[in-house]
Design an enzyme around this catalytic site. Structure first.
Site, mmCIF file in Angstrom:
data_model
loop_
_atom_site.group_PDB
_atom_site.id
_atom_site.type_symbol
_atom_site.label_atom_id
_atom_site.label_comp_id
_atom_site.label_asym_id
_atom_site.label_seq_id
_atom_site.Cartn_x
_atom_site.Cartn_y
_atom_site.Cartn_z
ATOM 1 N N THR A 94 50.012 44.411 35.519
ATOM 2 C CA THR A 94 49.170 44.655 36.689
ATOM 3 C C THR A 94 49.792 44.057 37.943
ATOM 4 O OG1 THR A 94 47.048 44.106 37.708
ATOM 5 C CG2 THR A 94 47.771 42.636 35.983
ATOM 6 N N SER A 153 42.389 36.173 38.321
ATOM 7 C CA SER A 153 41.321 36.155 37.307
ATOM 8 C C SER A 153 41.965 35.796 35.978
ATOM 9 C CB SER A 153 40.645 37.533 37.192
ATOM 10 O OG SER A 153 41.462 38.413 36.427
ATOM 11 N N TYR A 162 41.711 37.551 33.261
ATOM 12 C CA TYR A 162 42.307 38.799 32.765
ATOM 13 C C TYR A 162 43.722 38.973 33.326
ATOM 14 C CZ TYR A 162 43.858 43.489 33.664
ATOM 15 O OH TYR A 162 44.668 44.572 33.831
ATOM 16 N N HIS A 163 43.856 38.853 34.664
ATOM 17 C CA HIS A 163 45.176 39.043 35.262
ATOM 18 C C HIS A 163 46.160 37.993 34.740
ATOM 19 C CE1 HIS A 163 42.733 41.320 38.313
ATOM 20 N NE2 HIS A 163 43.783 42.094 38.305
ATOM 21 N N LYS A 208 47.932 38.864 31.620
ATOM 22 C CA LYS A 208 49.068 39.784 31.824
ATOM 23 C C LYS A 208 50.317 39.011 32.274
ATOM 24 C CE LYS A 208 46.792 43.895 31.448
ATOM 25 N NZ LYS A 208 47.137 45.279 31.185
#
Ligand code: USQ
Length: 383
Positions: A144, A179, A181-182, A185
């Protein structure tokens, strides 16, 4: 090619499966329905009901599409994934099998834990399955743009050459995600880089911006082939949310001052980018990082465009600035490079007024299905 698609039930996974099959590749589509389960638990179901994966594959074939093989199982389960890779012997793996929602990952301990465990285990298991059974296979991993954050300098395509005390070295571009989530990644990229430089895997890591759109050509045959279109605060990306809000007659929810800038792309271009990456695989021992977006906008610019096009269509669209539930810069410098995919041949589908109007038309056809309770933010970054 034999193409293994992991996370094939998702917003990107299903259209990617149809596209590779339509292009003549042998496709095996794998998913464990994690996203459907989270959507149910968080009251974030998609606008249109989407049949389970085997049913969608059957329907696609009945409507004249090529065959798509389906396996339901969990990529975080090494025994399952490694048997799939051993038996199918893929030449290309497209890895989308991750919990993709930033707000979900910021909801609380359980959600953060699930995101961390699922995303890292899936990536680790993909790496090991390839090392053991298909070391020459090209792995295309969805990363991302959010890995980079919003630094006050130009964002390069994956790497940065640093001069320090008269010497120079090239490193992964510094990453500072906004975040959990990020951040998973970011950790994925580090894992991939370790295994690429140590064991010689071939990997393309796609730094993708927020995607928008519903239809992809293959899905035009029947609405049941459309990808999950989410407009809620958990899975809905900002453009898709604004489109649904415009149709529902709810003010567009700009978070904070609305100067947040990101690199956006049409769902159709996600498919084109992944296909271009697959056609020109990374070399052995190469971690190729491509920034995957076609144009940058502030949130205010997107809201203004949806307002203008919606108003011209007779929709009463207004814009409202809400207190920002996220911790992010609301005005910032943003200049990311993105020449790699253009050099591979990408012809972008830009967000023109016609494109916005066509998406609004499609949502208008099913406006009664919009549940306005899902339109306001329900998750805040800090407690
Ligand atoms: N935003 C609003 N109003 C809304 C929703 C979002 O102003 O109603 C703002 C957010 O605060 C943010 C921007 O719009 O500044 C983008 O938010 P988003 O929800 O569209 O995107 P994000 O949470 O960053 O995540 C999405 C995907 C994720 C992907 C990421 C790419 O869900 O899987 O990795 O886009 S990127 O943002 O480039 O990291």
């Amino acid at each position: 090619m034999r193409v293994l698609i992991l996370g094939a039930d998702g917003y990107l996974g299903w259209p990617t499966s149809m596209r590779f099959a339509a292009d003549g590749h042998e496709v095996l589509a794998v998913d464990n329905y994690l996203r459907r389960r989270i959507a149910l638990e968080t009251d974030s179901e998609a606008l249109l009901p989407t049949p389970p994966l085997p049913e969608r594959a059957r329907l696609f074939a009945e409507l004249g599409g090529p065959r798509i093989e389906v396996r339901i199982g969990d990529c975080a389960d090494y025994r399952f994934l490694s048997a799939v890779v051993r038996d199918f012997a893929p030449e290309c793996v497209v890895h989308y099998a991750e919990q993709p929602s930033a707000p979900y990952s910021m909801k609380g301990y359980d959600e953060a834990r699930l995101t961390l465990d699922n995303n890292l285990q899936a990536t680790f298991n993909v790496i090991w399955s390839l090392l053991e059974h298909a070391p020459e296979c090209h792995l295309i991993k969805l990363g991302t743009m959010g890995e980079y954050g919003t630094p006050d300098i130009d964002i390069e395509e994956g790497w940065l050459t640093v001069e320090h005390k008269g010497r120079r070295e090239t490193f992964l571009y510094p990453r500072q995600a906004g975040s959990l989530y990020h951040t998973t990644k970011v950790l994925d990229t580090d894992l991939l880089w370790f295994y690429v430089r140590t064991y010689g895997l071939r990997v393309t890591d796609l730094m993708q911006g927020p995607v928008y759109g519903l239809s992809t050509g293959e899905s035009d045959r029947d609405d049941r082939l459309l990808p999950h279109f989410n407009y809620d605060d958990i899975f809905g990306t900002v453009v898709n949310r604004f489109l649904a809000q415009a149709v529902a007659g709810i003010p567009l929810t700009v978070y904070g001052r609305g100067g947040q800038t990101r690199g956006y792309l049409n769902l159709r271009d996600t498919l084109n980018c992944v296909r271009l990456a697959a056609d020109a695989p990374a070399g052995k021992g190469q971690l190729r990082i491509l920034n995957q977006f076609t144009e940058t906008f502030t949130v205010n610019e997107i809201a203004e465009r949806v307002r203008r096009v919606g108003t011209a269509m007779g929709l009463p669209v207004t814009v409202r600035h809400l207190e920002n539930p996220r911790k992010e810069l609301e005005e910032h410098y943003y200049n990311p490079a993105h020449s790699g995919l253009l050099e591979l041949g990408l012809k972008p589908n830009f967000m023109t007024d016609e494109v916005v109007a066509a998406m609004l038309e499609k949502i208008l056809q099913v406006r009664d299905r919009i549940d306005v309770r899902k339109l306001l933010p329900r998750v805040a970054w800090s407690k």
